[in-house]
Each structure stands twice: as structure tokens, then as C-alpha cells.
Enzyme design. Structure first.
Site, PDB file in Angstrom:
ATOM      1  N   HIS A 163      10.009  -7.390  -5.649  1.00  0.00           N
ATOM      2  CA  HIS A 163       9.503  -6.205  -4.953  1.00  0.00           C
ATOM      3  C   HIS A 163      10.266  -4.932  -5.335  1.00  0.00           C
ATOM      4  O   HIS A 163       9.847  -3.826  -4.990  1.00  0.00           O
ATOM      5  CB  HIS A 163       9.563  -6.416  -3.436  1.00  0.00           C
ATOM      6  N   ASP A 212       5.144  -3.341  -6.918  1.00  0.00           N
ATOM      7  CA  ASP A 212       4.632  -3.010  -5.588  1.00  0.00           C
ATOM      8  C   ASP A 212       3.577  -4.022  -5.170  1.00  0.00           C
ATOM      9  O   ASP A 212       2.941  -4.678  -6.019  1.00  0.00           O
ATOM     10  CB  ASP A 212       4.022  -1.609  -5.586  1.00  0.00           C
TER      11      ASP A 212
END
Length: 441
Positions: A412, A416
Site C-alpha cells: 500500500h 493505491d
């Protein structure tokens, strides 16, 4: 009689040390030339160390799990004649003329007068460790077999408090298995007997004590370190999507039925690999590795797909290099070749390193959903779950379809959530309409 010193050889380019994962001999064993003495591991590649001479093992230089430097003495043999210091050939000998490293225990080189080396404690196999209280019981006569009624007239052994409790409860102590020393009946035995409905425990159902200590070494330790590194450094986001693979399975069946003799049988993985190549072409950021210490993302042009494979030794990830340059059948052949090399332990260091994105699959045991751990330092991993026939609503009725979930994890920090979803949805579209996989551009 002389002494022959066998040192750890150069087991790979750029490798300075290796982990000892297995001894095949003990002190006092007689060995012949080419007898395998030990196995060492580096970068998931296991190398066997053979003996270059006949002799008798007089000293072992390390315990299982220890790291040994290249050039350090590993085994000493008593041999006929004067003996010598040498390095066992293990697939990659040290360069000719290279100066030998000094002995790790501080002894002098060959030809100098030195005292005999101290004997090192030998590695032992894991043994059961008795729990508290078990040592005392072990030193006394074995307990009466659980569940076996005592013979007529045999007096059960029990303290007064237990006898009183049994009398008040109407329990025949002759029918109560005793787990204390010499078969002594305890309050806990009464509790178990009552819990079973005042019936003797079936033969073989005995309480177990003790524990086994298993040292984490070799490939298992490397897997543990790799997983701990990935989970401690990478903030995972996992995205799960179901895929209708009915059309793909029909196509796969037809292609396998008509395949040429020189082509490998197609499984689901080659289709997924080709779908990933096309999806990466639209989202090249997925084919990256992240140097989190330097803060640099390395975006790779070549697509090197790691295939997580379970082997008798543990989890390995052989790498299908340049998947972008392989067609469907070439992908299938490479997956088969790598899986076989991983299973039989012949995979090379180069075949077990350098992946840029990974596929993980448990096959028929794939479950409904998984949460794959990213293969550090990559930024994405695609997880394949079990295929099942499920009823699917087509707008007018429920029809049986072959459905499969893809459980995929992403770093992450780099990917995204939106981009992860777009990537998986593109793979889903290609797998549900497999003809698109063959469309160029």
C-alpha cells in the site's frame, strides 16, 4: 595415520558463508571417497559436501543451524599417510592457487606442530522434553494402563481423601485408571472418570505429557525470516474478486485435446501468466520492487513471475523469467520444468531469485479466500483460490458456472487501492473472455 581437513568450499559466486542444515555422518564413522558428509544452504540452494578421501571422522566443525564461512574447516578425517588440508568439491571449487583461509579454531596451517583440536559437541536429534512432574513419574514403575479394569481382589492405590470421595460418589476405584506414580489414583482421575459417565476410559486414551523442541534451521528458517520481513515492513492491502472461468476451462480442455506432442499440457497458470503480462502492460507499476531503505521504486521492463511452490523441504519460489516473451505453451513448459526442479532440489540459485511479481496457489486446497504475503521486495502477489461450480444468476435464472476467487495483495506504500482494483479487474476480464489473451496490442 594422518589428518585430513575438509573445508567449506566456495558454494556459489559471491557467497561468503552458508548454513549447515544436515550432517550425514557422526564422529567415529568410516567414510569412503565421495561419501556425502553434510549439506549446507545458501539463498535457498542446498549443496551436499562429499568426502574427497577415505577416512574416519574425528571431528565435526559446526552444529546444525550454525553459519560457516567459506574456507573454514568443516570436517577432520583420520586417514592413512600424512593427510592434508583440502576443500570438498561441491559443484564449485575454489579457484586454483587461491590461498587457503586459516583454520577457524585458530590452529596453524598444515606442516606446523599443533595440539589436537578439541572435540566439539555433536548435534543431536530433537528429543522430547519432559514436562514438570514427569521426571519423577518416569523414575518409578509405569502406571496402570488407562481403561483396563483391575483384577478381582487387586487393591487400587489411592490416598484416603480420594477413597472417601469415591465411596461417597459410589465409584468402584477398581474401574478408575490411575495416572499417578505406580498407577496411583488422583482427584483428577476421578474427575475424568465422572466426566466419561462413570465408564472406564477406552484403551489407548491416555494423558500425554512432555514437549518436543524442534530447531528452526535451513529452508524453514529462511522462510520464517522472509515472511517476518515482509509482514513487518510491507503494509498489505488484500483485494478479493471472483472470476467466472467457465469459458476458459472449455477453451483449455479443447486446446489440451488437440495439443501437439511437443507442447506441454495447459493448466490454469499459463493463462493467468499471460493475463498478468497484458495487465502489466497497462499498469507497469505492478511489476516493481521497492527498496524501502533507499526509498526507491525499481520498475522493471522484464516480467519475471515467481511461482510459489510447495516442496518436501518447504515453500520455494522458482522464477519464470521474461514471461512477456513466452507464449501460452512456453509458459506451461517453463512452469512444469521449474516445479519439477523445486521438488527434486535441483533448482539453481538463479532460478530461485529475481522475481518481479509472484503467483501463489494451493491448487485444489485453495480455499475460498486467502490473504497472500507479498514476496519482499515486490509490490504485488496474485493468489489463486479453489475453483468451484456455483449457481450464478444470469438475469433470468440460476445457471451452474465454474467460479474461482483471486485473492491478491499489494504494497500500500506503492500501490493505491484503486490501482489494485483496476489491475485485478483487468485480469478478471481477460480470464472471463480468454480470446482476449491472444489478441496482440
Amino acid at each position: 595415520m594422518g589428518e585430513h581437513v575438509i573445508k567449506l568450499p566456495d558454494v556459489g559466486e559471491g557467497v561468503a558463508e552458508a548454513e549447515l542444515v544436515e550432517w550425514h555422518v557422526n564422529v567415529g564413522d568410516l567414510v569412503r571417497e565421495d561419501t556425502v558428509l553434510a549439506a549446507v544452504m545458501t539463498d535457498k540452494a542446498t549443496v551436499e559436501i562429499p568426502s574427497p578421501v577415505d577416512g574416519k571422522v574425528s571431528w565435526l566443525g559446526a552444529e546444525i543451524g550454525e553459519t560457516v564461512a567459506v574456507g573454514s574447516p568443516l570436517v577432520r578425517l583420520e586417514v592413512e599417510g600424512e593427510g592434508a588440508a583440502s576443500e570438498a568439491q561441491a559443484g564449485a571449487a575454489m579457484a586454483d592457487g587461491e590461498k587457503e583461509a586459516p583454520l577457524a579454531d585458530g590452529t596453524a596451517e598444515e606442516g606446523e606442530d599443533v595440539a589436537a583440536p578439541p572435540k566439539r559437541p555433536q548435534p543431536k536429534a530433537p528429543t522430547a522434553k519432559p514436562a514438570a512432574g514427569a521426571v519423577e513419574a518416569a523414575a518409578k514403575p509405569a502406571p496402570v494402563t488407562a481403561g483396563a479394569p483391575r483384577s478381582e481382589g487387586e487393591k487400587p492405590i489411592a490416598p484416603p481423601a480420594v477413597r472417601l470421595r469415591a465411596k461417597d460418589a459410589g465409584i468402584d476405584l477398581r474401574q478408575v485408571p490411575g495416572t499417578g506414580p505406580a498407577g496411583r489414583i488422583t482427584h483428577e482421575d476421578i474427575d475424568v472418570f465422572v466426566a466419561r459417565g462413570s465408564r472406564p476410559a477406552p484403551a489407548g486414551l491416555q494423558r500425554r505429557t512432555g514437549e518436543e523442541e524442534i530447531k528452526v534451521v535451513g529452508l524453514r528458517r529462511r522462510i520464517a525470516e522472509k515472511m517476518a520481513l515482509a509482514k513487518s515492513r510491507i503494509p498489505h492491502i488484500t483485494y478479493v474478486e471472483e472470476v467466472d472461468v467457465t469459458a476458459l476451462e472449455e477453451l483449455r480442455g479443447k486446446l489440451n485435446a488437440e495439443k501437439r506432442a511437443d507442447r506441454a499440457k495447459l493448466t490454469f497458470l499459463p493463462f493467468l501468466m499471460r493475463a498478468m503480462v497484458k495487465a502489466i502492460g497497462e499498469q507497469p507499476a505492478m511489476n516493481s520492487t521497492f527498496d524501502d531503505e533507499a526509498g526507491i521504486i525499481h520498475r522493471h521492463a522484464g516480467i519475471h513471475i515467481g511461482i510459489a511452490a510447495q516442496t518436501p523441504a518447504g515453500l520455494m519460489v522458482p522464477v519464470a523469467r521474461h514471461a512477456e516473451a513466452r507464449d501460452l505453451w512456453d509458459c506451461a513448459a517453463e512452469v512444469n520444468r521449474l516445479a519439477e526442479a523445486a521438488r527434486n532440489g535441483t533448482a539453481t540459485r538463479e532460478e530461485l531469485a529475481g522475481s518481479t511479481i509472484t503467483i501463489t496457489s494451493l491448487g485444489a486446497l485453495g480455499g475460498v479466500v486467502t490473504t497472500p504475503v507479498i514476496n519482499h521486495p515486490e509490490v504485488a502477489i496474485i493468489g489463486v483460490n479453489k475453483m468451484m461450480v456455483r449457481p450464478v444468476w444470469d438475469g433470468g435464472q440460476f445457471i451452474p458456472r465454474k467460479m474461482m476467487n483471486l485473492s491478491s495483495s499489494f504494497d500500500h506504500r506503492v500501490v493505491d487501492g484503486w490501482d489494485a482494483a483496476v489491475f485485478v479487474q483487468r485480469i478478471k476480464a481477460l480470464l472471463e473472455t480468454p480470446a482476449l489473451i491472444f489478441v496482440e496490442g
